[in-house]
Write a protein that holds these residues in place. Structure first.
Motif, PDB file in Angstrom:
ATOM      1  N   PHE A 277       0.873  -1.106  -0.030  1.00  0.00           N
ATOM      2  CA  PHE A 277       0.089  -0.156  -0.098  1.00  0.00           C
ATOM      3  C   PHE A 277       0.883   1.320   0.143  1.00  0.00           C
ATOM      4  N   HIS A 278       1.694   1.330   0.793  1.00  0.00           N
ATOM      5  CA  HIS A 278       2.633   2.346   1.044  1.00  0.00           C
ATOM      6  C   HIS A 278       3.529   2.678  -0.286  1.00  0.00           C
ATOM      7  N   VAL A 279       3.892   1.562  -0.935  1.00  0.00           N
ATOM      8  CA  VAL A 279       4.947   1.825  -2.339  1.00  0.00           C
ATOM      9  C   VAL A 279       3.872   2.167  -3.209  1.00  0.00           C
ATOM     10  N   ALA A 280       2.895   1.444  -3.229  1.00  0.00           N
ATOM     11  CA  ALA A 280       1.695   1.835  -4.331  1.00  0.00           C
ATOM     12  C   ALA A 280       1.432   3.532  -4.324  1.00  0.00           C
ATOM     13  N   VAL A 281       1.039   3.746  -3.154  1.00  0.00           N
ATOM     14  CA  VAL A 281       0.778   5.394  -3.099  1.00  0.00           C
ATOM     15  C   VAL A 281       1.786   6.167  -3.550  1.00  0.00           C
ATOM     16  N   GLY A 282       3.190   5.614  -2.965  1.00  0.00           N
ATOM     17  CA  GLY A 282       4.344   6.410  -3.449  1.00  0.00           C
ATOM     18  C   GLY A 282       4.605   6.468  -4.894  1.00  0.00           C
ATOM     19  N   GLY A 283       4.249   5.189  -5.509  1.00  0.00           N
ATOM     20  CA  GLY A 283       4.515   5.170  -6.980  1.00  0.00           C
ATOM     21  C   GLY A 283       3.384   6.112  -7.685  1.00  0.00           C
ATOM     22  N   PHE A 284       2.228   6.143  -7.319  1.00  0.00           N
ATOM     23  CA  PHE A 284       1.185   6.782  -7.834  1.00  0.00           C
ATOM     24  C   PHE A 284       1.252   8.141  -7.621  1.00  0.00           C
ATOM     25  N   MET A 285       2.004   8.727  -6.296  1.00  0.00           N
ATOM     26  CA  MET A 285       2.164  10.066  -6.286  1.00  0.00           C
ATOM     27  C   MET A 285       3.320  10.582  -7.246  1.00  0.00           C
ATOM     28  N   THR A 286       4.283   9.633  -7.630  1.00  0.00           N
ATOM     29  CA  THR A 286       5.500  10.105  -8.443  1.00  0.00           C
ATOM     30  C   THR A 286       4.854  10.237  -9.779  1.00  0.00           C
ATOM     31  N   LEU A 287       4.012   9.332 -10.220  1.00  0.00           N
ATOM     32  CA  LEU A 287       3.343   9.475 -11.473  1.00  0.00           C
ATOM     33  C   LEU A 287       2.525  10.832 -11.685  1.00  0.00           C
ATOM     34  N   GLN A 288       1.954  11.326 -10.743  1.00  0.00           N
ATOM     35  CA  GLN A 288       0.994  12.429 -10.683  1.00  0.00           C
ATOM     36  C   GLN A 288       1.934  13.604 -10.844  1.00  0.00           C
ATOM     37  N   ILE A 289       2.976  13.750 -10.194  1.00  0.00           N
ATOM     38  CA  ILE A 289       4.004  14.874 -10.042  1.00  0.00           C
ATOM     39  C   ILE A 289       4.465  14.815 -11.497  1.00  0.00           C
ATOM     40  N   ARG A 290       4.885  13.836 -12.122  1.00  0.00           N
ATOM     41  CA  ARG A 290       5.433  13.708 -13.534  1.00  0.00           C
ATOM     42  C   ARG A 290       4.309  14.092 -14.547  1.00  0.00           C
ATOM     43  N   LEU A 291       3.126  13.866 -14.435  1.00  0.00           N
ATOM     44  CA  LEU A 291       2.167  14.111 -15.427  1.00  0.00           C
ATOM     45  C   LEU A 291       1.884  15.722 -15.310  1.00  0.00           C
ATOM     46  N   ARG A 292       1.852  16.197 -13.870  1.00  0.00           N
ATOM     47  CA  ARG A 292       1.526  17.739 -13.862  1.00  0.00           C
ATOM     48  C   ARG A 292       2.559  18.557 -14.254  1.00  0.00           C
ATOM     49  N   GLN A 293       2.789  18.920 -15.526  1.00  0.00           N
ATOM     50  CA  GLN A 293       3.907  19.526 -16.023  1.00  0.00           C
ATOM     51  C   GLN A 293       3.439  21.078 -15.661  1.00  0.00           C
ATOM     52  N   PRO A 294       4.759  21.881 -15.795  1.00  0.00           N
ATOM     53  CA  PRO A 294       4.594  23.278 -15.917  1.00  0.00           C
ATOM     54  C   PRO A 294       3.971  23.677 -16.842  1.00  0.00           C
ATOM     55  N   LEU A 295       3.118  24.824 -16.948  1.00  0.00           N
ATOM     56  CA  LEU A 295       2.420  25.569 -17.877  1.00  0.00           C
ATOM     57  C   LEU A 295       3.496  25.732 -19.128  1.00  0.00           C
ATOM     58  N   GLY A 296       3.238  25.503 -20.492  1.00  0.00           N
ATOM     59  CA  GLY A 296       4.189  26.172 -21.126  1.00  0.00           C
ATOM     60  C   GLY A 296       5.125  25.167 -21.867  1.00  0.00           C
ATOM     61  N   LYS A 297       4.930  23.791 -21.055  1.00  0.00           N
ATOM     62  CA  LYS A 297       5.849  22.945 -21.503  1.00  0.00           C
ATOM     63  C   LYS A 297       5.194  21.504 -21.765  1.00  0.00           C
ATOM     64  N   ALA A 298       5.469  20.809 -22.878  1.00  0.00           N
ATOM     65  CA  ALA A 298       4.799  19.522 -23.079  1.00  0.00           C
ATOM     66  C   ALA A 298       5.445  18.473 -22.187  1.00  0.00           C
ATOM     67  N   PRO A 299       4.262  17.712 -21.945  1.00  0.00           N
ATOM     68  CA  PRO A 299       4.610  16.512 -20.874  1.00  0.00           C
ATOM     69  C   PRO A 299       5.971  15.603 -21.644  1.00  0.00           C
ATOM     70  N   ASP A 300       6.778  15.196 -20.835  1.00  0.00           N
ATOM     71  CA  ASP A 300       8.016  14.302 -21.166  1.00  0.00           C
ATOM     72  C   ASP A 300       7.970  13.266 -20.687  1.00  0.00           C
ATOM     73  N   TYR A 301       7.744  12.105 -21.306  1.00  0.00           N
ATOM     74  CA  TYR A 301       7.438  10.609 -21.067  1.00  0.00           C
ATOM     75  C   TYR A 301       8.851   9.917 -20.991  1.00  0.00           C
ATOM     76  N   ASN A 302       9.840  10.603 -21.515  1.00  0.00           N
ATOM     77  CA  ASN A 302      11.312   9.677 -21.553  1.00  0.00           C
ATOM     78  C   ASN A 302      11.597   9.919 -20.137  1.00  0.00           C
ATOM     79  N   VAL A 303      12.051   8.653 -19.509  1.00  0.00           N
ATOM     80  CA  VAL A 303      12.828   8.323 -18.369  1.00  0.00           C
ATOM     81  C   VAL A 303      14.310   8.850 -18.436  1.00  0.00           C
TER      82      VAL A 303
END
Length: 303
Positions: A277-303
């Motif tokens: 549960f703790h690891v899944a929540v941490g991973g889900f939060m990491t994904l949301q941080i990555r998806l919430r990009q700064p305005l004016g910048k296209a999402p970068d899906y490359n690791v």
């Protein structure tokens, strides 16, 4: 007479002009305003994503999104709502017509000059407001401008645009389009709530671990450290989700790694489901941080 006189599309990162309307006007003040527009187009990343610059008889309005800026010159009495509706139409058509990869790979100025045809047609429509059939869009834009009015550029900003204060640190560093995050989504809110919950659980278990140490000297103090590190990592992920930070994605991965390591160390105190549960929540939060990009910048899906 109120009217749109000129419009252009530029790449925010380097100010490369991508397309522009044909200009036949020779008015000296208008040419000076266009010079301001050209200087502004090279520094869009230093300003908020919606601005207005008043230069006397003419106004410069611009918006920026997904790494592309849309600028226009209009007469000073042209309605603000119509001006930003005009730019909004250019933005919608441009992002539908050209993909991000093609925009980023452009090397020559005016690589999308064919977009001039759409700019000219739209300009003609907006110079004849009675022919506009976008009353709903106008109402939506009017509400949006009332809730989030465009930033009014000052004479100081104008001097900076024209190069008179090149070495002065930008006062917009914290609110520039590349540093204003996209609106929060429902999954983002859920991930933030779950992350705070995990942080709270870690904090509570850490306090209990301290009590156990005080009562029993044989308890391992490293458990306390692991709980508190887990709490710090969860709360830090919430901070990264809410605010822009340099190396934001890398920091979120480091926080996620810390969550995983702390839970691995606590395997004797937690069952497998709790750890997952703790690891899944941490991973889900990491994904949301990555998806919430700064305005004016296209999402970068490359690791």
């Amino acid at each position: 007479m109120s009217m749109v006189l000129f419009a252009s599309v530029v790449r925010v990162g380097d100010g490369l002009p991508l397309s522009a309307s044909t200009d036949y006007e020779q008015d000296r003040e208008l040419q000076e305003t266009k010079r301001h527009l050209k200087g502004l187009s090279k520094k869009l990343s230093q300003f908020p994503d919606r601005c207005t610059l008043r230069t006397g008889s003419y106004n410069v309005n611009f918006t920026s999104s997904l790494g592309v800026g849309y600028l226009m010159v209009c007469t000073a009495n042209y309605p603000n709502v119509l001006a930003f509706c005009f730019l909004d139409e250019l933005q919608k058509e441009f992002i539908v017509t050209y993909d991000t990869k093609r925009i980023n790979s452009a090397v020559r100025p005016y690589s999308f000059i064919e977009f001039d045809t759409f700019i000219q047609k739209t300009k003609q429509r907006y110079n004849s407001p009675r022919s506009l059939s976008t009353k709903i869009n106008l109402a939506d834009m009017q509400t949006e401008i009332k809730l989030r009015p465009p930033y009014q550029l000052s004479p100081e900003d104008l001097r900076a645009i024209n190069g008179f204060s090149v070495h002065t640190p930008s006062k917009y560093k914290g609110i520039a389009p590349t540093q204003m995050l996209e609106p929060v989504t429902l999954p983002g809110i859920v991930s933030c709530v779950l992350s705070v919950l995990c942080g709270g659980l870690n904090l509570l278990r850490g306090v209990h671990a301290i009590e156990s140490i005080l009562q029993n000297d044989d308890e391992d103090f490293n458990y306390v450290i692991a709980f508190f590190l887990g709490t710090a990592a969860c709360l830090y992920q919430c901070y990264l989700f809410a605010y822009f930070s340099v190396w934001r994605n890398s920091k979120s991965f480091l926080a996620f790694a810390l969550i995983c390591l702390s839970n691995m160390y606590l395997y004797e105190l937690r069952n497998m489901w709790q750890i997952l549960f703790h690891v899944a929540v941490g991973g889900f939060m990491t994904l949301q941080i990555r998806l919430r990009q700064p305005l004016g910048k296209a999402p970068d899906y490359n690791v």
